[in-house]
Design a protein around this motif. Sequence first.
Motif, PDB file in Angstrom:
ATOM      1  N   ARG A 119      14.366  11.482  22.203  1.00 36.60           N
ATOM      2  CA  ARG A 119      14.079  10.728  20.975  1.00 36.60           C
ATOM      3  C   ARG A 119      13.323   9.453  21.295  1.00 36.60           C
ATOM      4  O   ARG A 119      12.342   9.112  20.624  1.00 36.60           O
ATOM      5  N   GLU A 120      13.777   8.719  22.308  1.00 38.40           N
ATOM      6  CA  GLU A 120      13.111   7.474  22.676  1.00 38.40           C
ATOM      7  C   GLU A 120      11.678   7.720  23.128  1.00 38.40           C
ATOM      8  O   GLU A 120      10.767   6.936  22.809  1.00 38.40           O
ATOM      9  N   ALA A 121      11.448   8.805  23.847  1.00 38.02           N
ATOM     10  CA  ALA A 121      10.095   9.134  24.301  1.00 38.02           C
ATOM     11  C   ALA A 121       9.195   9.480  23.122  1.00 38.02           C
ATOM     12  O   ALA A 121       8.018   9.086  23.083  1.00 38.02           O
ATOM     13  N   ARG A 122       9.729  10.217  22.155  1.00 36.62           N
ATOM     14  CA  ARG A 122       8.944  10.559  20.963  1.00 36.62           C
ATOM     15  C   ARG A 122       8.543   9.302  20.199  1.00 36.62           C
ATOM     16  O   ARG A 122       7.396   9.170  19.743  1.00 36.62           O
ATOM     17  N   VAL A 123       9.486   8.388  20.032  1.00 38.36           N
ATOM     18  CA  VAL A 123       9.208   7.149  19.310  1.00 38.36           C
ATOM     19  C   VAL A 123       8.155   6.334  20.047  1.00 38.36           C
ATOM     20  O   VAL A 123       7.199   5.825  19.445  1.00 38.36           O
ATOM     21  N   ALA A 124       8.295   6.205  21.352  1.00 39.68           N
ATOM     22  CA  ALA A 124       7.337   5.433  22.137  1.00 39.68           C
ATOM     23  C   ALA A 124       5.939   6.050  22.066  1.00 39.68           C
ATOM     24  O   ALA A 124       4.933   5.342  21.926  1.00 39.68           O
ATOM     25  N   THR A 125       5.867   7.367  22.140  1.00 36.13           N
ATOM     26  CA  THR A 125       4.574   8.055  22.069  1.00 36.13           C
ATOM     27  C   THR A 125       3.938   7.859  20.699  1.00 36.13           C
ATOM     28  O   THR A 125       2.725   7.621  20.589  1.00 36.13           O
ATOM     29  N   ALA A 126       4.744   7.959  19.635  1.00 38.27           N
ATOM     30  CA  ALA A 126       4.222   7.788  18.281  1.00 38.27           C
ATOM     31  C   ALA A 126       3.714   6.372  18.061  1.00 38.27           C
ATOM     32  O   ALA A 126       2.642   6.160  17.464  1.00 38.27           O
ATOM     33  N   LEU A 127       4.452   5.373  18.544  1.00 33.03           N
ATOM     34  CA  LEU A 127       4.018   3.984  18.397  1.00 33.03           C
ATOM     35  C   LEU A 127       2.742   3.729  19.175  1.00 33.03           C
ATOM     36  O   LEU A 127       1.851   3.005  18.721  1.00 33.03           O
ATOM     37  N   GLN A 128       2.643   4.326  20.351  1.00 30.77           N
ATOM     38  CA  GLN A 128       1.424   4.180  21.141  1.00 30.77           C
ATOM     39  C   GLN A 128       0.238   4.793  20.406  1.00 30.77           C
ATOM     40  O   GLN A 128      -0.870   4.225  20.387  1.00 30.77           O
ATOM     41  N   ALA A 129       0.455   5.945  19.771  1.00 27.44           N
ATOM     42  CA  ALA A 129      -0.625   6.656  19.078  1.00 27.44           C
ATOM     43  C   ALA A 129      -1.202   5.840  17.928  1.00 27.44           C
ATOM     44  O   ALA A 129      -2.402   5.926  17.639  1.00 27.44           O
ATOM     45  N   VAL A 130      -0.363   5.041  17.267  1.00 25.30           N
ATOM     46  CA  VAL A 130      -0.844   4.261  16.119  1.00 25.30           C
ATOM     47  C   VAL A 130      -1.115   2.803  16.487  1.00 25.30           C
ATOM     48  O   VAL A 130      -1.365   1.971  15.612  1.00 25.30           O
ATOM     49  N   GLY A 131      -1.042   2.481  17.770  1.00 25.56           N
ATOM     50  CA  GLY A 131      -1.381   1.131  18.227  1.00 25.56           C
ATOM     51  C   GLY A 131      -0.335   0.087  17.928  1.00 25.56           C
ATOM     52  O   GLY A 131      -0.660  -1.092  17.747  1.00 25.56           O
ATOM     53  N   LEU A 132       0.942   0.491  17.909  1.00 25.18           N
ATOM     54  CA  LEU A 132       2.006  -0.459  17.574  1.00 25.18           C
ATOM     55  C   LEU A 132       3.055  -0.585  18.677  1.00 25.18           C
ATOM     56  O   LEU A 132       4.173  -1.043  18.420  1.00 25.18           O
ATOM     57  N   ALA A 133       2.703  -0.205  19.893  1.00 29.74           N
ATOM     58  CA  ALA A 133       3.667  -0.315  20.983  1.00 29.74           C
ATOM     59  C   ALA A 133       4.143  -1.757  21.157  1.00 29.74           C
ATOM     60  O   ALA A 133       5.318  -2.009  21.455  1.00 29.74           O
ATOM     61  N   HIS A 134       3.250  -2.712  20.902  1.00 30.38           N
ATOM     62  CA  HIS A 134       3.600  -4.126  21.072  1.00 30.38           C
ATOM     63  C   HIS A 134       4.550  -4.628  19.987  1.00 30.38           C
ATOM     64  O   HIS A 134       5.194  -5.669  20.139  1.00 30.38           O
ATOM     65  N   ALA A 135       4.651  -3.872  18.882  1.00 27.39           N
ATOM     66  CA  ALA A 135       5.440  -4.322  17.729  1.00 27.39           C
ATOM     67  C   ALA A 135       6.745  -3.551  17.587  1.00 27.39           C
ATOM     68  O   ALA A 135       7.387  -3.618  16.538  1.00 27.39           O
ATOM     69  N   ALA A 136       7.172  -2.870  18.627  1.00 26.88           N
ATOM     70  CA  ALA A 136       8.349  -2.008  18.533  1.00 26.88           C
ATOM     71  C   ALA A 136       9.583  -2.742  18.042  1.00 26.88           C
ATOM     72  O   ALA A 136      10.395  -2.182  17.304  1.00 26.88           O
ATOM     73  N   HIS A 137       9.726  -4.009  18.421  1.00 34.16           N
ATOM     74  CA  HIS A 137      10.938  -4.756  18.065  1.00 34.16           C
ATOM     75  C   HIS A 137      10.728  -5.685  16.861  1.00 34.16           C
ATOM     76  O   HIS A 137      11.626  -6.461  16.524  1.00 34.16           O
ATOM     77  N   PHE A 138       9.563  -5.577  16.214  1.00 26.58           N
ATOM     78  CA  PHE A 138       9.327  -6.377  15.021  1.00 26.58           C
ATOM     79  C   PHE A 138      10.221  -5.891  13.882  1.00 26.58           C
ATOM     80  O   PHE A 138      10.604  -4.718  13.807  1.00 26.58           O
ATOM     81  N   ALA A 139      10.500  -6.802  12.957  1.00 27.22           N
ATOM     82  CA  ALA A 139      11.147  -6.437  11.701  1.00 27.22           C
ATOM     83  C   ALA A 139      10.072  -6.102  10.674  1.00 27.22           C
ATOM     84  O   ALA A 139       8.944  -6.614  10.763  1.00 27.22           O
ATOM     85  N   PRO A 140      10.364  -5.262   9.691  1.00 27.01           N
ATOM     86  CA  PRO A 140       9.357  -4.923   8.680  1.00 27.01           C
ATOM     87  C   PRO A 140       8.730  -6.137   7.999  1.00 27.01           C
ATOM     88  O   PRO A 140       7.546  -6.102   7.649  1.00 27.01           O
ATOM     89  N   ARG A 141       9.486  -7.205   7.819  1.00 24.03           N
ATOM     90  CA  ARG A 141       8.936  -8.391   7.157  1.00 24.03           C
ATOM     91  C   ARG A 141       7.844  -9.051   7.985  1.00 24.03           C
ATOM     92  O   ARG A 141       7.074  -9.871   7.451  1.00 24.03           O
ATOM     93  N   GLN A 142       7.750  -8.739   9.256  1.00 15.54           N
ATOM     94  CA  GLN A 142       6.735  -9.321  10.124  1.00 15.54           C
ATOM     95  C   GLN A 142       5.440  -8.513  10.127  1.00 15.54           C
ATOM     96  O   GLN A 142       4.485  -8.911  10.791  1.00 15.54           O
ATOM     97  N   LEU A 143       5.403  -7.423   9.397  1.00 13.59           N
ATOM     98  CA  LEU A 143       4.261  -6.517   9.438  1.00 13.59           C
ATOM     99  C   LEU A 143       3.286  -6.774   8.299  1.00 13.59           C
ATOM    100  O   LEU A 143       3.683  -7.084   7.179  1.00 13.59           O
ATOM    101  N   SER A 144       2.003  -6.605   8.585  1.00 13.08           N
ATOM    102  CA  SER A 144       1.000  -6.576   7.530  1.00 13.08           C
ATOM    103  C   SER A 144       1.067  -5.223   6.830  1.00 13.08           C
ATOM    104  O   SER A 144       1.776  -4.302   7.280  1.00 13.08           O
ATOM    105  N   GLY A 145       0.309  -5.092   5.739  1.00 10.35           N
ATOM    106  CA  GLY A 145       0.299  -3.820   5.027  1.00 10.35           C
ATOM    107  C   GLY A 145      -0.182  -2.678   5.906  1.00 10.35           C
ATOM    108  O   GLY A 145       0.387  -1.573   5.885  1.00 10.35           O
ATOM    109  N   GLY A 146      -1.229  -2.936   6.679  1.00 14.32           N
ATOM    110  CA  GLY A 146      -1.745  -1.906   7.572  1.00 14.32           C
ATOM    111  C   GLY A 146      -0.753  -1.529   8.650  1.00 14.32           C
ATOM    112  O   GLY A 146      -0.606  -0.343   8.996  1.00 14.32           O
ATOM    113  N   MET A 147      -0.052  -2.520   9.196  1.00 13.60           N
ATOM    114  CA  MET A 147       0.949  -2.241  10.228  1.00 13.60           C
ATOM    115  C   MET A 147       2.115  -1.439   9.653  1.00 13.60           C
ATOM    116  O   MET A 147       2.670  -0.554  10.323  1.00 13.60           O
ATOM    117  N   ALA A 148       2.490  -1.737   8.419  1.00 18.88           N
ATOM    118  CA  ALA A 148       3.568  -0.986   7.784  1.00 18.88           C
ATOM    119  C   ALA A 148       3.172   0.482   7.600  1.00 18.88           C
ATOM    120  O   ALA A 148       3.977   1.397   7.830  1.00 18.88           O
TER     121      ALA A 148
END
Length: 263
Positions: A119-148
């Motif tokens: 599960r952790e590997a799938r999540v990491a791969t998916a975040l990498q694919a959409v360019g959000l690996a750096h934001a893994a620990h962000f809260a939704p309130r910290q995201l722009s519309g595009g990041m969401a």
Amino acid sequence: MSRGALATDAARLALRGIRMGWQQRNVLDGVDLEVRAGELVAILGASGAGKSTLLRIAAGLIAPAAGEVHVDGERLEGTRPDVALAFQDPCLLPWLSVERNVAFGLNFRRQPALARGIREARVATALQAVGLAHAAHFAPRQLSGGMAQRTALARALAREPRTLLLDEPFGALDEVTRADMQRLLLQVVRDTQAATLLVTHDIDEALLVSDRVCVLGRGGIALDLAIDVPAPRDAQVQALGALRVRLVSALHESMARTAAPQS
């Protein structure tokens, strides 16, 4: 196809004779549609034409009044773990981090049992694919519309879908962010070879990203148009303009026939 040969000629997603009605009116009346692996098909239609209803039927969330949905040759009898649906609203849970939002649902009953490491590997791969690996620990309130929206797409990708269904996912984004998400979607479809069905109200978006555009009207598919335009498409003004005229004409015709009194 304009973006290279598809992985297979066999339909991965097939909707056959789909009928669905509300208040004694058939919104969908005999819809037939096939989507192959690696193919992106956009659905256009007037408000109330049944676009979102068709997508939910394809996802197994609701059963049609008549007709069948087949995924990889098997009749759909409910939701499947390899069919992912994303909406215009990212639907992020505010109390979960980005990575936990992406992981949400992977351990649901209808999902195949996965070890924690997988599960952790799938999540990491998916975040990498959409360019959000750096934001893994962000809260939704910290995201722009595009990041969401990227997070919502990553959540769908973490399921490793063979069929990807998108209901106006970029409609609320600004023009620049929407263009970025459209490019990302194309990359995702190329990389995963998912059979992809995109509901959109934006004709230009459909022309830019799709292999085919289907106009939903009169209860069925009023037009199924192949978009055989080379990349970069945004530079092919004349070719896209001619296709746009055909789509607008089909939309107007289907709206006029829908509005006409029944004899």
